[in-house]
Design a protein around this motif. Structure first.
Motif, mmCIF file in Angstrom:
data_model
loop_
_atom_site.group_PDB
_atom_site.id
_atom_site.type_symbol
_atom_site.label_atom_id
_atom_site.label_comp_id
_atom_site.label_asym_id
_atom_site.label_seq_id
_atom_site.Cartn_x
_atom_site.Cartn_y
_atom_site.Cartn_z
ATOM 1 N N ILE A 46 -7.676 0.517 -14.744
ATOM 2 C CA ILE A 46 -6.434 0.160 -14.047
ATOM 3 C C ILE A 46 -6.710 -0.856 -12.950
ATOM 4 N N HIS A 47 -7.803 -0.663 -12.240
ATOM 5 C CA HIS A 47 -8.182 -1.621 -11.190
ATOM 6 C C HIS A 47 -8.413 -3.009 -11.788
ATOM 7 N N MET A 48 -9.076 -3.072 -12.950
ATOM 8 C CA MET A 48 -9.316 -4.355 -13.602
ATOM 9 C C MET A 48 -8.010 -4.978 -14.095
ATOM 10 N N LEU A 49 -7.115 -4.154 -14.649
ATOM 11 C CA LEU A 49 -5.832 -4.675 -15.131
ATOM 12 C C LEU A 49 -5.034 -5.322 -14.004
ATOM 13 N N LYS A 50 -5.105 -4.749 -12.821
ATOM 14 C CA LYS A 50 -4.366 -5.301 -11.680
ATOM 15 C C LYS A 50 -4.851 -6.690 -11.297
ATOM 16 N N SER A 51 -6.092 -7.025 -11.658
ATOM 17 C CA SER A 51 -6.597 -8.359 -11.337
ATOM 18 C C SER A 51 -6.068 -9.411 -12.317
ATOM 19 N N PHE A 52 -5.449 -8.964 -13.425
ATOM 20 C CA PHE A 52 -4.902 -9.901 -14.400
ATOM 21 C C PHE A 52 -3.398 -10.087 -14.261
ATOM 22 N N LEU A 53 -2.692 -9.057 -13.882
ATOM 23 C CA LEU A 53 -1.244 -9.190 -13.740
ATOM 24 C C LEU A 53 -0.742 -8.168 -12.734
ATOM 25 N N ALA A 54 0.398 -8.499 -12.114
ATOM 26 C CA ALA A 54 0.978 -7.621 -11.106
ATOM 27 C C ALA A 54 1.669 -6.447 -11.792
ATOM 28 N N ILE A 55 1.327 -5.236 -11.382
ATOM 29 C CA ILE A 55 1.930 -4.025 -11.928
ATOM 30 C C ILE A 55 2.721 -3.368 -10.804
ATOM 31 N N ASP A 56 4.034 -3.194 -11.020
ATOM 32 C CA ASP A 56 4.898 -2.665 -9.961
ATOM 33 C C ASP A 56 4.710 -1.173 -9.751
#
Length: 504
Positions: free
Chosen positions: A443-453
């Motif tokens: 999840i931490h890595m995913l946040k570096s690719f796109l903004a998750i609200d």
């Protein structure tokens, strides 16, 4: 009249004997049968339990030997050089020595990064057709020439191995203090000593133009299944390329490295194997790893948990996520611009500026220095929950957004098997955690690719709460999806004024 306690049978039930010897013979036969039964029973018991006794003895001997070796290792070991992320990086280079007609050809280039805190290794292959400009070695061409062009003149391995390391450090933006240059000519020795290696062949090969030692060709065939192969088959499996791509060959070479390492871990603690394995090692490998450092590795080798394999490639798609693969950061330029040589360049590079390595640097940073998300490896489904009417108002295509995100994530080794459209628009970009496992690093890595609200863990909601989950949530949970990413309108707001970048 008192009954005699010794008379307990009727007279006609008592066995008749003609002579004294008949009585003696019958009793002897009875005892013999009992003795034979007891002996047979003992033999069966010994046979049954002996295998457990032998296994226990071997296990005890193995434990004693392992403990002894580990104690010695810890007393005389030397720490290997780590980078700032606690990784030990080493260049693995396979080549042909001068007894072969392809002298010192750097046939395989792999950088391996070992994290001894996570007990994991990441291997990344660099294609030998990767175009570089190396002023130190005066190479303007394929990367494998950095090692091989000048080596045959003075046989000085250390200088040219370190020149190749300098080139790879520039490409990957990491520190590589070690090298191991492995000779194909001695390839057979190590595999023979190990008794063959086990390979799960993913794709059948029939190569009718495999070069033989007489400067001609022979046919090499291998079929798809899990099989144990000898050194000759392993060598052809590693080198065959005329019916497959260089990227397929890189994968096969990494398969062989892992298979040798796996078999080595199984056998290295056997005293009768150590001497031969060491002799094979000294003949086959030229390295700057010291003996003290090799001894220090002993205490870690049994704890290796996972080996990740990747390669820099052009073999993928920006259109369909099913055909996009990790490490897709290269492209094949027009051969006419490079004297009709087939070379590869990093994306957004050209002949005048061939060294745009920023995307490769990002990829290496993820797979080598953030291996936690590779260990978790959840299955991610991306759904497009963008309102089509809103997308048209913003003059943006309403479709393909989930596919774009999936392509980008797969380039960085995320596990994204499918994309779908949401049945109705969503109110925000949401990430659903559908299983009870921990995915914090992913999840931490995913946040570096796109903004998750919003991140929603459905396991934290009790059934008594008055909340109705959308039907697609349950559908994805049943289809083994562990993380569900749903895009909302604000996703296209973020990319509206900036071109979508598949690589960064």
């Amino acid at each position: 009249m008192r009954k005699n306690k010794f008379v307990h049978k009727r007279i006609w039930d008592v066995k008749k004997y003609n002579t004294y010897w008949d009585l003696v013979t019958w009793n002897s036969q009875k005892k013999s049968l009992i003795n034979i039964f007891v002996v047979v029973l003992c033999i069966l018991c010994i046979w049954y339990f002996s295998k457990f006794i032998i296994q226990a003895g071997q296990s005890i001997a193995h434990t004693i030997w392992k403990t002894t070796v580990n104690i010695v290792s810890k007393r005389i070991w030397k720490d290997m050089i780590e980078d700032q992320y606690w990784n030990v990086n080493i260049m693995l280079l396979w080549y042909w020595w001068e007894i072969h007609h392809w002298w010192f050809l750097a046939d395989s280039i792999i950088v391996a990064s070992w994290n001894k805190k996570l007990w994991t290794v990441t291997m990344v292959s660099v294609p030998r057709d990767f175009y570089v400009i190396n002023k130190e070695t005066r190479v303007f061409g394929r990367i494998n020439e950095v090692f091989s062009r000048w080596l045959w003149r003075n046989r000085e391995f250390d200088t040219w191995a370190k020149a190749m390391i300098g080139q790879l450090e520039n490409i990957m933006d990491i520190t590589i203090p070690y090298y191991a240059v492995i000779d194909f000519a001695w390839f057979k020795n190590i595999i023979d000593t190990l008794g063959g290696i086990e390979i799960d062949v993913p794709k059948a090969i029939r190569d009718t133009t495999y070069p033989d030692e007489n400067l001609w060709y022979k046919t090499f065939e291998i079929w798809t299944w899990l099989q144990t192969i000898n050194w000759e088959t392993a060598l052809m499996y590693a080198r065959s390329r005329h019916t497959t791509s260089d990227f397929d060959r890189s994968l096969r070479q990494q398969q062989i490295v892992k298979a040798i390492l796996t078999k080595f871990i199984e056998q290295w603690l056997k005293p009768n194997k150590i001497k031969q394995l060491y002799q094979d090692y000294t003949k086959m490998v030229k390295t700057n790893v010291s003996v003290d450092e090799i001894i220090g590795l002993v205490q870690y080798i049994d704890n290796l948990k996972k080996i990740f394999s990747y390669w820099l490639t052009t073999d993928c798609s920006n259109v369909a996520h099913r055909y996009s693969y990790p490490g897709c950061f290269l492209y094949a330029p027009d051969a006419a611009e490079f004297w009709w040589a087939a070379v590869m360049l990093p994306v957004w590079s050209d002949k005048t500026n061939p060294s745009n390595y920023s995307y490769i640097n990002n990829f290496i940073f993820y797979v080598m220095h953030n291996q936690e998300y590779l260990i978790e490896n959840p299955q991610i489904t991306v759904r497009n929950g963008i309102d089509k009417q809103y997308a048209r108002q913003q003059k943006v295509k309403p479709d393909w957004h989930a596919n774009q995100v999936a392509v980008k994530l797969k380039k960085y080794a995320f596990n994204v098997p499918s994309t779908k459209n949401a049945p109705s628009p969503y109110l925000q970009t949401e990430l659903y955690i559908l299983w009870t496992w921990e995915y914090d690093n992913t999840i931490h890595m995913l946040k570096s690719f796109l903004a998750i609200d919003k991140i929603i863990d459905i396991n934290n909601y009790s059934i008594e709460e008055p909340f109705i989950w959308p039907e697609e949530i349950f559908q994805e949970q049943l289809s083994w999806t562990q993380l569900l990413l749903i895009l909302w309108n604000n996703y296209i707001d973020r990319i509206k004024w900036k071109r979508f970048d598949y690589y960064k």
